[in-house]
Design an enzyme around this catalytic site. Sequence first.
Site, PDB file in Angstrom:
ATOM      1  N   ASP A  49     -26.144  79.215  -4.381  1.00 13.88           N
ATOM      2  CA  ASP A  49     -27.831  78.883  -4.609  1.00 13.88           C
ATOM      3  C   ASP A  49     -27.663  77.498  -4.046  1.00 13.88           C
ATOM      4  OD1 ASP A  49     -30.459  78.605  -4.777  1.00 13.88           O
ATOM      5  OD2 ASP A  49     -30.233  79.412  -7.210  1.00 13.88           O
TER       6      ASP A  49
HETATM    7  C1  BGC Z   1     -33.446  79.152  -6.100  1.00 16.72           C
HETATM    8  C2  BGC Z   1     -33.141  80.344  -5.463  1.00 16.72           C
HETATM    9  C3  BGC Z   1     -33.611  80.592  -4.208  1.00 16.72           C
HETATM   10  C4  BGC Z   1     -33.369  79.263  -3.227  1.00 16.72           C
HETATM   11  C5  BGC Z   1     -33.800  79.254  -1.949  1.00 16.72           C
HETATM   12  C6  BGC Z   1     -33.029  77.969  -5.335  1.00 16.72           C
HETATM   13  O1  BGC Z   1     -33.603  76.701  -5.886  1.00 16.72           O
HETATM   14  O2  BGC Z   1     -32.605  79.017  -7.375  1.00 16.72           O
HETATM   15  O3  BGC Z   1     -33.814  81.491  -6.422  1.00 16.72           O
HETATM   16  O4  BGC Z   1     -33.313  81.606  -3.473  1.00 16.72           O
HETATM   17  O5  BGC Z   1     -33.703  78.347  -4.063  1.00 16.72           O
HETATM   18  O6  BGC Z   1     -34.978  79.027  -1.852  1.00 16.72           O
END
Ligand code: BGC
Length: 758
Positions: A305
């Site tokens: 993530d």
């Molecule tokens: C979130 C994810 C997301 C990623 C990309 C992160 O901050 O936890 O769920 O897919 O950002 O946008």
Amino acid sequence: MKRTFITIINLVFINICVIAQSHKTAPVSALDKKVDALIAKMTLEEKVGQMTEVTLDVVSKSNTSPHQLDADKLKEAIMKYHVGSILNVSGFAYDRKHWYEVISDIQKAADQDRLKIPVIYGIDAIHGVTYTLGSTLFPQEIAMAATFNRDIAQKAGEITAYETRASYIPWNYSPVLDLGKSPLWPRIYETFGEDPYLVKTMGASIIKGYQGNDVGDKYHVAACMKHYLGYSYPLSGKDRTPAWIPDRYMREYFLPPFAEAVKAGAKTLMINSGEINGVPIHASKYMLTDVLRGELHFTGVVVTDWRDIQYLHDRHHIAATQKDAVMIAVNAGVDMSMVPYDYTFYTYLVELAKEGKVPMSRINEAVHRILKVKYEVGLFERPVGNPDDYPKFGSNEFRNVSLQAATEAITLLKNNNNILPLKKNMKVLVTGPTANTMRSLDGGWSYNWQGDLSDKLAVGKNTILKAIEQKIGKENVTYRPGSAYDSVLNIEETISAAKNADVIVLCLGELSYTENVGNIDDLSLPAAQTQLALELAKTGKPVILVLAEGRPRIVTEAESHSAATLMTYLSGNEGGDALANILFGDANPSGKLPVTYPRYTNSLNNYYRKNLENGNPDDKHGYNPLYEFGYGLSYTSFGYSNLRISKPDLKDGESLTVTVDVKNTGQLEGKESVLLYTSQLYASISPDFKRLRAYDKITLKPGEVKTVTFKITPTDLAFVNDVNKTVTEGGEFKILIGDQVVNFKYINSLVPSRTGRL
Ligand code: BGC
């Protein structure tokens, strides 16, 4: 220091063994050979580039509106760092034409690099393609779960995939398979609710919709199940704060949706940003390799993530340097780093590989998985789609599916004296902070990250107020905001308007948010909203309470005065119309709660509580939610009878057929979700009070009876025991459907009852 060093050596050693092992067993396909042939031509730098993902900002001109790619930065990303993946949106949603230009320019740049490997673009299309203007936005997952309708979840998945490809993007960071156990957690609305079986079945259905039978055709995308594992249950309820989850609970409640998603063929997975029992998951070889690969047999790509490798150093403090963080994460099993703002991951990983601290076999394995997905989604043949292939983008056909999903999600929780549906000639006061904003219908991840631009960008979509005005005519509707999210506004004016109305539609709840921005210190609705409700109650006019919110905020006092209560969750772009249809009788509600609605802030039990949580008979503080999981009314009524099982005892290797008759005993056609729970009376681990094991949604005309059939196998009754083994112990069970109960015995010759009863 010395200890860290030994641990690192161990990690490297164990990894080499595991990789050698997995290579031994993995079947080699023609595609695997093609991928390996490409890998054989790659330099270390090109390989590490494939494992690097940056955000669109990195290759864009800063602060330009509208957004513009920066040709020099793009060239640097591709030619110098061989970046394999780009994600996200810079600013807010673009139209399809702009996405076409962005993706075409990126793929043209990739075509200039030595091996011409296309870039895989990823996006959070979590309830429709959230970052493309004019797209179809569906209810968020929590509302989708309330439909208890797998077919509609799959259909929404198909449409989302179509519209994501229509935006020239082949990779979707969805579905969220986290267990929505904590109403405090700001991302609970992104989940399919609190029940492992509901999450698992809805998740698998939406994945089938995203990926179809051929993920490489022009209408499907690779799914990314997230956030593996245990992200949703931080102790404090606040996003990305520590969780304490014993392995047994992890396996019993949190793991099954991911295991099912692997079976459904999900191509990729994103890791939980949090830490559990002190171990950040991005550093956990146990979770990322032993369990995920060794037990679940997942063969796809594991992506981090946002910034989470860097956070192993900055936030979790388990890596003394940024370089150590890269080493720990890649050795634990990370294939791709969502870095996403710089090239440090690339630089450190190249160095680590040269120093022998990350084995080449680990890098080859990661690159193999990444390139394989690129082939599978068809990027090598079709790096950019054809704009003319998507005539249904944003069509009425798609909108109607979203409307149906919202209609089936909205949950009627109270309807005193059948005050609903309302008559269309009534004078209605519409009030409350969620009445006239798309933010309370769409939630976060809508047009931009926090969803705070929905009122501007959900063009032509109806807020609750607008939808009611369209339904019964503006002349019958008075609007007074009454309150903002947390401060009252002209309350006297609102009360005097109420005096001239026949009925008040009071819309309380939340605006849009996600992640840490949505953290709260108190689950109660802000005092201003309760004050508005109490003042309106004093007018004596009937109050229809509408809860438009991403999580079940405590509303007990306000709700005690309502004549009717409806939960709309975050029901998407068509949520306003769906609600107006229900309020005025053009649709019959059929949603059921996918979470427990708590009555008190300190009583946040899930329905699958332990018997101990029920309290003693004279204990006022036992399980007593405002509304239970699975609760929801209709404008018609349903009667359950004749619950039967095919035999009194279930033996190993057999299945039990369960049937029940459901009758529409009211005057209107309606849909009913039929939920089957089981409950084991005694087991070696204190059994859950009851657990959902199956469900079905049926439509019944007035007077019609349908027999609903389910099959239960011993595996459905299994639980994780005190030595972390999944077992079904022999013993006595109950099956509960509606108000019907039947008992049976499971006789297991291999795992006899440890309670001495059978
Ligand atoms: C979130 C994810 C997301 C990623 C990309 C992160 O901050 O936890 O769920 O897919 O950002 O946008």
